[in-house]
Design an enzyme around this catalytic site. Structure first.
Site, PDB file in Angstrom:
ATOM      1  N   SER A   1      -9.709   1.567   2.813  1.00 44.30           N
ATOM      2  CA  SER A   1      -8.849   2.365   1.971  1.00 44.30           C
ATOM      3  C   SER A   1      -7.779   1.567   1.225  1.00 44.30           C
ATOM      4  O   SER A   1      -7.187   2.082   0.265  1.00 44.30           O
ATOM      5  CB  SER A   1      -8.148   3.435   2.814  1.00 44.30           C
TER       6      SER A   1
ATOM      7  N   LYS B   1       0.845  -1.211   0.000  1.00 43.86           N
ATOM      8  CA  LYS B   1       0.000   0.000   0.000  1.00 43.86           C
ATOM      9  C   LYS B   1       0.873   1.253   0.000  1.00 43.86           C
ATOM     10  O   LYS B   1       1.934   1.264   0.639  1.00 43.86           O
ATOM     11  CB  LYS B   1      -0.900  -0.035   1.237  1.00 43.86           C
TER      12      LYS B   1
ATOM     13  N   SER C   1     -10.099  -0.673   6.807  1.00 42.05           N
ATOM     14  CA  SER C   1      -9.379  -0.520   5.541  1.00 42.05           C
ATOM     15  C   SER C   1      -8.700  -1.747   4.949  1.00 42.05           C
ATOM     16  O   SER C   1      -8.250  -1.703   3.805  1.00 42.05           O
ATOM     17  CB  SER C   1      -8.349   0.595   5.668  1.00 42.05           C
TER      18      SER C   1
END
Lengths: 437, 92
Positions: A137, A62, A161
């Protein structure tokens, strides 16, 4: 063992055909940057005589976790030129075990979002249900695994997330116990809640990555010792009391799917099942967002344009600004203790209720989200967006472990089930998850 | 109602966002005011094991390279390193 280079090249070929780096969003748009040295690094791994636990595994990361030399933009224009000068502890551990970092994935801007739409570099598509949001997310990390662009990935989970994108993309997403995985090198959203964790296509792969990244790190002030025994995860638990969360789910089809699955597994294994009520769980969203707004406002004061890129107030998108401006407002008004302090006290309430619940049951099972994902670009209210997190947030507030596992489809959209266990019972949680695969 | 796709935010929209955020926070505050706060102890966590001694952190973690690498304006020494960030003038 499959050669790392061969596997890497297969994935790169798929990415080339199906993902568009920093593109228009017409394709999956899960990667923001590919590792330019990946092939060289893969060859070096293959040439080693003694290989680590992750040799042959291709891992995406990420865009809020520092990987030395890569652009860690947090999917924001604010940090679009930020080059990580060091490796986060989790990355250092992955490299030590010969895992190969293939690239940096898209996400909601600064992890502010539950849908994967707020990235400054375009939304990520859901490979399992094109046109629908992938969840956020950690949208790119989930989509990259679901689209078979890598074996596994790293995400971060502050309120939902890892688990929500895991659920919507039909893969496994694990939020480990708070403080069991080092956050050194993670760009923080809300430091009292943030946790890095793995996403993968199987429980076994997720467990493997977790077993590498967890454990004490003196660089993270809240870090605690923790270990995952991979052999134990494959052992079937002899006795279990499964708690099904008593919570009104708007879409009854989701609840039915989960209850049927739990009852089937319980019957096959002679486990007990009972409904479990968390009295104040409906307050979770109201507790979480004041904490996040204030902590995020505080965390972003360093983004003043002097040390890194641009000033955040000048270059961020609407959801990031909502949290910063809202955080600034309630920080100014905090002298009455109406917001942050009140939310902290209420957080304690949820902590107590969950701690008591885990004395009665081995795990608490619920849907990951109370509703199915919307279409990318649909107009919804802020409150509707925050509702996606209603069932995942409680486990961030208590700091226990929880994961999402796919259990079926409704309208051809993957549905995820959340399995949560008490703090530092990550091993038991993974053991239970294996039963549901 | 709005979509959550990224876009450049105007000053006017910023004002609207600020008002909306405050209103959302007030709604949450109202909901939280209903529970009995007296029953709940103050949140307080002590982690004596996590206390660090001075000098525990290695020099590499606070190296000039890490601190200054991404600063847009900084001085450059003859060795190619930086010692300080150059902040904007007369804008504070």
């Amino acid at each position: 063992m499959v050669s790392t280079e061969k596997r890497l090249k297969q994935y790169l070929e798929r990415i080339k055909k199906q993902d568009t780096l920093n593109g228009t969003g017409k394709k999956i748009n899960s990667f923001l940057q590919l590792n330019p040295d990946a092939i060289k690094q893969a060859k070096a791994i293959d040439a080693k005589k003694k290989k680590g636990k992750l040799a042959g595994k291709i891992i995406a990361v990420k865009a809020n976790i520092n990987v030395k030399g890569m652009n860690i933009s947090c999917a924001s224009k604010v940090l679009e030129n930020y080059n990580a000068p060091y490796d986060a502890t989790v990355i250092k551990k992955i490299k030590e075990e010969d895992g190969l970092i293939i690239g940096i994935t898209n996400q909601d801007e600064f992890a502010c979002g539950s849908s994967g739409e707020t990235s400054a570099f375009g939304p990520t598509q859901n490979p399992a249900a094109l046109g629908k949001i992938p969840g956020g997310s950690s949208s790119g990390s989930a989509a990259a695994v679901a689209a078979e662009f890598c074996d596994m990935s790293l995400g971060s989970d502050t309120g939902c997330s890892i688990r929500v994108p895991g659920s919507f993309c039909g893969i496994i997403g694990v939020k480990p116990t708070y403080s069991s995985v080092s956050r050194y090198g993670l760009c923080d959203l809300s430091m009292s809640l943030d946790q890095i964790g793995p996403l993968a296509r199987t429980v076994e792969e997720a467990a493997l990555l977790l077993s590498v990244i967890n454990g004490y790190d003196k660089r993270d002030a809240i870090s605690q010792e923790s270990k995952i025994n991979l052999q134990k995860i494959n052992q079937k638990p002899k006795q279990l009391t499964i708690g099904i969360l008593d919570f009104p789910i708007k879409d009854k089809r989701i609840q039915d799917l989960i209850e049927n699955k739990v009852n089937t597994i319980a019957k096959e294994n002679n486990f007990k099942v009972k409904k479990i009520k968390i009295e104040n769980i409906d307050l979770a969203v109201s507790i979480y967002y004041p904490l996040v707004y204030v902590e995020f406002f505080s965390a972003t004061r360093k983004l003043d344009g002097r040390r890194y890129g641009k000033k955040i107030e000048d270059a961020a998108g609407p959801e990031v600004l909502r949290r910063i401006l809202g955080g600034a407002e309630i920080t100014k008004a905090e002298h009455k203790g109406r917001y942050y302090h009140q939310a902290l006290k209420a957080k304690k309430l949820i902590e107590q209720e969950l701690a008591n619940a885990f004395k009665k049951v081995d795990c608490i099972i619920s849907p990951v989200t109370p509703k199915l994902p919307h279409n990318i670009g649909d107009k919804i209210s802020v409150q509707e967006m925050y509702e996606y997190d209603a069932l995942t947030i409680p486990h961030n507030l208590y700091g226990n472990c929880a994961l999402s596992i796919p259990i079926g489809k409704i309208d051809n959209i993957p549905v995820g089930m959340q399995i949560a266990c008490d703090r530092f019972q990550d091993e038991k949680m993974l053991q239970i998850a294996r039963l549901f695969e | 109602m709005s979509n959550f796709l990224f876009h450049k935010v105007s000053e006017k929209e910023k004002e609207q966002i600020k008002k909306q955020a405050k209103s959302i926070m007030n709604d949450f505050s109202k909901k939280l005011s209903k529970f009995d706060k007296q029953k709940i102890p103050e949140s307080f966590i002590e982690r004596p094991k996590s206390e660090r001694q001075e000098g525990d952190i290695s020099k590499e973690e606070f190296s000039k390279e890490i601190m200054f690498k991404n600063a847009p304006n900084k001085n450059n020494t003859l060795k190619g390193t930086s010692d300080y960030i150059i902040a904007e003038k007369k804008k504070w």
